[in-house]
Design an enzyme around this catalytic site. Sequence first.
Site, PDB file in Angstrom:
ATOM      1  NE  ARG A 188      -4.079   5.385   9.553  1.00  0.00           N
ATOM      2  CZ  ARG A 188      -4.676   4.478   8.770  1.00  0.00           C
ATOM      3  NH1 ARG A 188      -4.311   3.198   8.850  1.00  0.00           N
ATOM      4  NH2 ARG A 188      -5.609   4.813   7.928  1.00  0.00           N
ATOM      5  CD  GLU A 209      -2.954  -1.086   2.317  1.00  0.00           C
ATOM      6  OE1 GLU A 209      -2.809  -0.202   3.188  1.00  0.00           O
ATOM      7  OE2 GLU A 209      -3.843  -1.957   2.379  1.00  0.00           O
ATOM      8  CG  HIS A 238      -8.679   7.035   2.432  1.00  0.00           C
ATOM      9  ND1 HIS A 238      -8.715   6.831   1.073  1.00  0.00           N
ATOM     10  CD2 HIS A 238      -8.091   5.935   2.964  1.00  0.00           C
ATOM     11  CE1 HIS A 238      -8.176   5.664   0.783  1.00  0.00           C
ATOM     12  NE2 HIS A 238      -7.791   5.090   1.916  1.00  0.00           N
ATOM     13  CG  HIS A 286      -9.435   7.020   6.477  1.00  0.00           C
ATOM     14  ND1 HIS A 286     -10.468   6.107   6.464  1.00  0.00           N
ATOM     15  CD2 HIS A 286      -8.282   6.282   6.486  1.00  0.00           C
ATOM     16  CE1 HIS A 286      -9.979   4.886   6.462  1.00  0.00           C
ATOM     17  NE2 HIS A 286      -8.656   4.952   6.486  1.00  0.00           N
ATOM     18  CD  GLU A 313      -8.981   6.697  14.409  1.00  0.00           C
ATOM     19  OE1 GLU A 313      -9.146   7.719  13.713  1.00  0.00           O
ATOM     20  OE2 GLU A 313      -9.619   5.640  14.213  1.00  0.00           O
ATOM     21  NE  ARG A 357      -4.120   5.530   3.614  1.00  0.00           N
ATOM     22  CZ  ARG A 357      -4.768   4.738   4.454  1.00  0.00           C
ATOM     23  NH1 ARG A 357      -5.192   5.208   5.608  1.00  0.00           N
ATOM     24  NH2 ARG A 357      -4.990   3.470   4.121  1.00  0.00           N
TER      25      ARG A 357
END
Length: 571
Positions: free
Chosen positions: A410, A135, A265, A375, A399, A314
């Site tokens: 993150r 990812e 996100h 997100h 979280e 991200r």
Amino acid sequence: MLATRLAAPVLATRLAAPEPGWTVQADAVVVGSGIAGLTAALELRTRVPRVLLVTKDTLASGSTVWAQGGIAAALDPSDSPAAHLQDTLDAGAGLCDPRAVEVLVTEGPARVRELVARGAVFDTSPDGRISLTREGGHHADRIAHAGGDATGAEISRALVAQIEAVRDDPGIEVIEHALVLDVLTGPPGPDGRPGPACGVTLHVIGEGQRDGVGAALGRAVVLATGGIGQVFRSSTNPAQATGDGIAAALRAGAVLGDVEFVQFHPTVLWLGSGVKGQLTLVSEAVRGEGALLLDTDGVRFMPDVHPMAELAPRDVVAHAIVRRMAETGSDHVWLDTRHLGAEFLRKRFPTIHERLAASGIDMATELIPVAPAQHYHSGGIVADLVGRTSITGLYAVGEVACTGVHGANRLASNSLLEGLVFATRAARHIAARVADGSLPQLTPTPRPGPEALVAAASRARVQRIASDGPGVLRSGDGLRGALAALDRVPTDAHDRHDDGRRLAAPQVAEWETTNIHQVATALTFAALAREESRGGHFRTDFPTPVDSWRIRLDLSLDPTGHLTPRRTPLG
């Protein structure tokens, strides 16, 4: 200097609520039923005489169930914890605590194997080993997944089954449909700040043998309440993610850290500006398998932004999308999966395939409209390497915690691993302290200061302020305006009357909205204080990172209820 330069908001130290009508006692009270809460409860059950697990809905309703991508760990012989550590530090944009990251990556593989031993079934390759994929931000295949894109659901299923198997054990009690209101604290210290944590107040929503407001007393309290998604107009988080743990900890005197770092996100299904609530996430793993981002003119733009293109961290991808949307005058971009093939997409991403189909989109033949949405929250309650917060007896995992693992941003799929690793550490630390008698049960002491209640009718107003102020792209003027707007929201709805009618009574929707308001205030205040751009915090008036801001910005309430910032060195 920082504290005097900013006008500090004043927040209440407790929610307006009836006095507890019943009491239950345990050695440890765990709040939350995602991967962190369930792991903590299972670990504690075999180590302390009695544990109480409290969850806001049902056991299977935690945020973990929504995690699509997977769980990151260096499980392949060609990978290493050192490589995982470096990728995490890179994604964290200079603000990770290396000690916490080292704990995460070195203990992570063993914790994942323990998860398998607890019944979690991951996808495997023909040789029987766990299948691993890649990812954004990872330079190796280290993402374990289950059911293609249903990893969180499988992990939740396995852990809930373990809890259900011991429901009749007298050493554990589960209270479902219970909203935790406030952390109970003991006698204050010489400085006037609240004393050690000794339990929580909670409201059971008409289910089971208890209802109304009660008190759950414990030698230790573990907050594993998840994220803050409902602070914003749109989010991938479930409806239960109203920032309850962060707000309760702040009211109890705990220190928050990295609150300004919110991960939006990049690829969330866009179905129009009027859509609200929890949105459909199109997992990072889809780009990991080769999906491309195109603007509304059909032009691929990420290769010109970052060497890793669509697999950049991200925050980089989200900011690039927002800028491209502005350049093209569009409110979305396209995610192109057509070249990956229908059979592969159905097999690898069955959940996403089904959810897109429900919205009339065939990901094998059509472009997917996507845009960034809230997100994940990289900040939270400051917690050390065993989950301890600044309040004795209060622990935070998952979280809701700020362990220093994520820094400013993150790394994909590190969140499930963080919950697993640090919940295990916290449970073992609590057990040791219960055994040696260093966590006595204290009697709760009322906290001085005002109580608060924000009418549920104000929720949409607060969400709009948070989305427009500390959203994807921030500015000083926007943040100052947001703070002023939040200050105008009535926080005494239980005492305020209009036309002979009280604005609101203490109840679930009002308590949640009060938490949303307090978290939005802390987030906006922190975002205004940090005059730079880094990771999940982007200021259009301070668009570059600044070395002097390579610190953690902490927030806490002083004895007068003023929100007080403090610069804390890393490590």
